[in-house]
Design an enzyme around this catalytic site. Structure first.
Site, PDB file in Angstrom:
ATOM      1  N   THR A  11     -33.587 -11.154 -52.641  1.00 27.37           N
ATOM      2  CA  THR A  11     -34.947 -11.480 -52.183  1.00 27.37           C
ATOM      3  C   THR A  11     -35.948 -10.399 -52.601  1.00 27.37           C
ATOM      4  OG1 THR A  11     -36.245 -12.290 -50.313  1.00 27.37           O
ATOM      5  CG2 THR A  11     -34.590 -10.623 -49.803  1.00 27.37           C
ATOM      6  N   LYS A  31     -36.194 -10.695 -57.342  1.00 28.32           N
ATOM      7  CA  LYS A  31     -35.785 -11.991 -57.920  1.00 28.32           C
ATOM      8  C   LYS A  31     -36.011 -12.075 -59.435  1.00 28.32           C
ATOM      9  CE  LYS A  31     -36.341 -14.507 -53.674  1.00 28.32           C
ATOM     10  NZ  LYS A  31     -37.165 -15.393 -52.863  1.00 28.32           N
ATOM     11  N   ASP A  70     -34.176 -21.536 -54.080  1.00 28.09           N
ATOM     12  CA  ASP A  70     -35.361 -21.498 -53.204  1.00 28.09           C
ATOM     13  C   ASP A  70     -36.113 -22.827 -53.202  1.00 28.09           C
ATOM     14  OD1 ASP A  70     -35.184 -19.017 -52.078  1.00 28.09           O
ATOM     15  OD2 ASP A  70     -36.462 -18.033 -53.560  1.00 28.09           O
ATOM     16  N   ALA A 118     -47.604 -16.745 -56.857  1.00 28.19           N
ATOM     17  CA  ALA A 118     -47.087 -17.186 -58.162  1.00 28.19           C
ATOM     18  C   ALA A 118     -45.894 -16.336 -58.589  1.00 28.19           C
ATOM     19  CB  ALA A 118     -48.197 -17.115 -59.207  1.00 28.19           C
ATOM     20  N   GLY A 176     -41.562 -15.271 -57.902  1.00 31.25           N
ATOM     21  CA  GLY A 176     -40.296 -15.985 -58.094  1.00 31.25           C
ATOM     22  C   GLY A 176     -40.156 -17.188 -57.173  1.00 31.25           C
ATOM     23  N   ARG A 208     -53.364 -13.876 -56.215  1.00 27.93           N
ATOM     24  CA  ARG A 208     -54.151 -12.651 -56.372  1.00 27.93           C
ATOM     25  C   ARG A 208     -54.379 -12.344 -57.847  1.00 27.93           C
ATOM     26  NH1 ARG A 208     -51.410  -7.182 -54.227  1.00 27.93           N
ATOM     27  NH2 ARG A 208     -49.826  -7.910 -55.708  1.00 27.93           N
ATOM     28  N   THR A 209     -53.314 -12.370 -58.639  1.00 27.94           N
ATOM     29  CA  THR A 209     -53.434 -12.115 -60.080  1.00 27.94           C
ATOM     30  C   THR A 209     -53.464 -13.472 -60.784  1.00 27.94           C
ATOM     31  OG1 THR A 209     -52.077 -10.161 -59.705  1.00 27.94           O
ATOM     32  CG2 THR A 209     -52.414 -10.817 -62.000  1.00 27.94           C
ATOM     33  N   GLY A 215     -40.558 -20.530 -42.130  1.00 29.75           N
ATOM     34  CA  GLY A 215     -39.881 -20.063 -43.336  1.00 29.75           C
ATOM     35  C   GLY A 215     -38.367 -20.233 -43.284  1.00 29.75           C
TER      36      GLY A 215
HETATM   37  P1  ATR Z   1     -40.897 -13.619 -54.499  1.00 28.05           P
HETATM   38  O1  ATR Z   1     -39.772 -13.490 -55.436  1.00 28.05           O
HETATM   39  O2  ATR Z   1     -40.437 -13.647 -53.082  1.00 28.05           O
HETATM   40  O3  ATR Z   1     -41.809 -14.736 -54.824  1.00 28.05           O
HETATM   41  P2  ATR Z   1     -42.532 -11.778 -55.953  1.00 28.05           P
HETATM   42  O4  ATR Z   1     -41.988 -12.385 -57.190  1.00 28.05           O
HETATM   43  O5  ATR Z   1     -42.606 -10.281 -55.842  1.00 28.05           O
HETATM   44  O6  ATR Z   1     -41.701 -12.238 -54.668  1.00 28.05           O
HETATM   45  O7  ATR Z   1     -43.977 -12.441 -55.704  1.00 28.05           O
HETATM   46  C1  ATR Z   1     -44.790 -12.003 -54.675  1.00 28.05           C
HETATM   47  C2  ATR Z   1     -46.059 -12.852 -54.612  1.00 28.05           C
HETATM   48  O8  ATR Z   1     -46.856 -12.330 -53.539  1.00 28.05           O
HETATM   49  C3  ATR Z   1     -46.945 -12.794 -55.853  1.00 28.05           C
HETATM   50  O9  ATR Z   1     -47.649 -14.018 -55.973  1.00 28.05           O
HETATM   51  C4  ATR Z   1     -47.915 -11.665 -55.507  1.00 28.05           C
HETATM   52  O10 ATR Z   1     -49.158 -11.753 -56.174  1.00 28.05           O
HETATM   53  P3  ATR Z   1     -49.389 -11.063 -57.625  1.00 28.05           P
HETATM   54  O11 ATR Z   1     -48.921 -12.075 -58.643  1.00 28.05           O
HETATM   55  O12 ATR Z   1     -50.853 -10.827 -57.696  1.00 28.05           O
HETATM   56  O13 ATR Z   1     -48.570  -9.795 -57.642  1.00 28.05           O
HETATM   57  C5  ATR Z   1     -48.135 -11.947 -54.049  1.00 28.05           C
HETATM   58  N1  ATR Z   1     -48.581 -10.768 -53.313  1.00 28.05           N
HETATM   59  C6  ATR Z   1     -47.889  -9.658 -53.052  1.00 28.05           C
HETATM   60  N2  ATR Z   1     -48.634  -8.782 -52.350  1.00 28.05           N
HETATM   61  C7  ATR Z   1     -49.859  -9.372 -52.177  1.00 28.05           C
HETATM   62  C8  ATR Z   1     -51.071  -8.978 -51.537  1.00 28.05           C
HETATM   63  N3  ATR Z   1     -51.203  -7.799 -50.925  1.00 28.05           N
HETATM   64  N4  ATR Z   1     -52.106  -9.858 -51.559  1.00 28.05           N
HETATM   65  C9  ATR Z   1     -51.991 -11.056 -52.169  1.00 28.05           C
HETATM   66  N5  ATR Z   1     -50.872 -11.474 -52.796  1.00 28.05           N
HETATM   67  C10 ATR Z   1     -49.819 -10.653 -52.804  1.00 28.05           C
END
Ligand code: ATR
Length: 270
Positions: free
Chosen positions: A72, A76, A113, A138, A140, A162-163, A252
């Site tokens: 997790t 991922k 997932d 966006a 994993g 965010r990105t 969740g």
């Molecule tokens: P997972 O595998 O559980 O999806 P991940 O691949 O690390 O975890 O993805 C985390 C997601 O949370 C991403 O969409 C990330 O946004 P970015 O693509 O901009 O990195 C988002 N995320 C993490 N921290 C954030 C924050 N403080 N505010 C908004 N989005 C956040």
């Protein structure tokens, strides 16, 4: 077997790798299952920093009775790169949420997932037919969930992240994989929150008590189902906000609970 007093030389081990690991639920669920089914196995949380991921995996795969692990945040995507074989959904998402080692130390990666999330919605009685969906995040998990939703008869999927570049990458992946054109990137400036039937938080916001809300719920309509994929805490700030506004919500934990059977088959322990 196995309660903790019965660990012996034949016990096989699984991990649940995360950073931090405080929030993980898989060890609790798997260890309960091992006890109920009298399987001599144990799952332990592995709190591993991203910079140490490769060293840890290279070491663990050499331990004969260490068979694999749930994966997790934030591992991922990186762990998928360390796999020798990826399932179709892991390949499509470039992400794994479970891996196993064979006797030669080869690593097999899978991503349940998306399947777990969709099974969870359906299992809790939700009909996805013709639904308008906003997916927040966006990473994993978002990739897996979007592709699983792409196999359903949903009306469309909007992505906000965010990105923004990562959201566009997800859209391209979905279009390639699902051969459908019912997905687009939206942002705070152009999104009409009131039109969605379903909104899903896939960001990590909510794992920590101090996190801000991943998005405000005030603009959503009363019939919108608010979903989080964060399992611990179960009542995230987002879920609490949905409750206080009288909106329907989806915990969740359903995503993991409904993919558990798929995971036990993957580990070959049922
Ligand atoms: P997972 O595998 O559980 O999806 P991940 O691949 O690390 O975890 O993805 C985390 C997601 O949370 C991403 O969409 C990330 O946004 P970015 O693509 O901009 O990195 C988002 N995320 C993490 N921290 C954030 C924050 N403080 N505010 C908004 N989005 C956040």
């Amino acid at each position: 077997m196995n309660d903790y007093n019965k660990i012996n030389g034949e016990t096989i081990f699984f991990g649940c790798i995360a950073c931090p690991s405080n929030h993980v639920r898989a060890p609790t669920i798997f260890n309960k299952f091992f006890i109920e089914k009298k399987i001599n196995a144990l799952m332990i949380p592995l709190d591993v920093s991203p910079e140490n991921l490769s060293d840890v995996i290279n070491g663990l795969k050499k331990i004969n009775k260490f068979k694999g692990m749930a994966v997790t945040i934030p591992h991922k995507l990186q762990l998928a790169k360390l796999c020798d074989y990826l399932s179709e959904s892991a390949k499509a998402t470039n992400a794994v949420n479970i891996i196993k080692f064979d006797n030669n130390g080869l690593i097999y990666g899978e991503n349940f997932d998306g399947a777990g999330f969709v099974l969870g919605l359906k299992g809790e009685g939700y009909d996805l037919n013709s639904k308008k969906i906003l997916l927040v995040g966006a990473g994993g998990a978002a990739r897996g969930i979007s592709l699983a939703l792409g196999k359903e008869n949903v009306l469309f999927l909007d992505i906000i992240n965010r990105t923004e570049k990562n959201a566009h990458d997800l859209v391209n992946l979905y279009k390639n994989y699902c051969s459908k054109n019912n997905i687009k990137v939206v942002n705070d400036k152009n999104v009409d929150y009131a039109k969605y039937d379903l909104v899903i938080n896939t960001t990590s916001l909510g794992l920590s008590e101090n996190d801000e809300l991943p998005f405000e719920l005030k603009y959503f309509n009363k019939n919108c189902l608010v979903c989080d994929i964060i399992m611990n805490p179960s009542k995230t700030k987002l879920i609490k906000s949905a409750i206080s506004r009288g909106l329907n919500f989806h915990y969740g934990r359903h995503m993991l609970d409904y993919q558990f059977i798929l995971m036990t088959k993957f580990f070959s322990i049922i």
